[in-house]
Design an enzyme around this catalytic site. Structure first.
Site, short mmCIF file in Angstrom:
data_model
loop_
_atom_site.label_atom_id
_atom_site.label_comp_id
_atom_site.label_asym_id
_atom_site.label_seq_id
_atom_site.Cartn_x
_atom_site.Cartn_y
_atom_site.Cartn_z
CB SER A 183 -8.19 0.80 4.15
OG SER A 183 -9.37 0.70 3.38
CE1 TYR A 196 -4.96 -1.52 -0.16
CE2 TYR A 196 -7.25 -1.67 0.56
CZ TYR A 196 -6.10 -0.93 0.34
OH TYR A 196 -6.11 0.42 0.64
#
Length: 259
Positions: A183, A196
């Protein structure tokens, strides 16, 4: 003058190779028809779209997710869009459980054969701050220890378990692809997403390290035959030829000027 020309030609060749490689024109493309593609976290939004994409290319799908009901719904959704039921092989697997991943990978190889493409897609997001916030009544909020551990287990450790269980199948078969879903958050910090963001940065590095391990493990001729196409080989040969020719011309010019 010759040295300048040499530099320009090398730069142009490098730009051409980079452009062609970026568009995938220099990499050999094998058909996925009948090949086994394993997708973790398959029942999620991105997972199901990936499943549909691979199914439309004729691949056989091994669909892993921890949610059994969501897997059943995914299979119905895919069948409604024209995917043959026989191409779907859902399995309830917790990829954070190393032993479970090893067991299912071995059993699946017996049932379906070796995995051709591994898509490490499974991930979770809690969206909780790392530190609790002080209030009049004390400290509240913040991710729990259990949430942080689960996040790291699914978002990071699971990639290690699947790679260790599946990549040996690819090496035995002589081909395979590992897709790591990272990501932009790997390099873009955000409050409330420490676990995350750290996880995505970790799997990006894992993927990069895996590439180097495979390059070192595989024979050079086998690596080139799997990654290079004829156009790229021709470009490399042309580049080498031009380099040698210009270097020789430059050496002769220097010799004549000094004599």
């Amino acid at each position: 003058m010759l040295s300048l020309l040499y530099g320009v030609l090398v730069l142009l060749i490098a730009l051409a190779v980079d452009f062609l490689g970026h568009h995938g024109w220099l990499r050999r493309r094998d058909s996925l028809a009948g090949q086994l593609v394993l997708i973790t976290g398959a029942a999620g939004g991105l997972g199901r779209q990936l499943a549909l994409c691979f199914a439309q290319q004729g691949a056989t799908l091994a669909l892993w997710d921890v949610r059994r009901d969501a897997l059943a719904e995914l299979c119905e959704w895919l069948v409604e869009r024209g995917v043959a039921p026989g191409a779907l092989h859902p399995q309830c697997v917790d990829v954070a459980d190393a032993a479970a991943v090893v067991r299912e990978a071995a059993a699946q190889q017996v049932r379906l054969g070796p995995v051709r493409v591994l898509v490490n897609n499974a991930a979770i997001v809690y969206g909780q701050p790392l530190l609790g916030r002080s209030t009049d009544g004390g400290v509240c909020g913040g991710a729990s220890v259990a949430q942080l551990q689960r996040s790291l287990d699914v978002n990071v450790a699971a990639h290690f378990w699947t790679v260790r269980a599946i990549v040996p199948q690819m090496l035995e078969g002589g081909r395979g692809t590992v897709v790591t879903l990272s990501s932009m958050m790997a390099s873009l910090p955000a409050a409330g997403l420490a676990d995350y963001c750290a996880g995505k940065a970790a799997v990006s590095q894992l993927h990069a390290c895996l590439r180097w391990e495979l390059l070192l493990a595989l024979p050079l001729t086998r690596t080139l035959s799997r990654t290079l196409s004829l156009p790229l080989l021709l470009v490399l040969i042309l580049s080498l030829t031009l380099s040698l020719s210009l270097s020789l011309s430059l050496s002769l010019s220097l010799s004549l000027s000094l004599s």
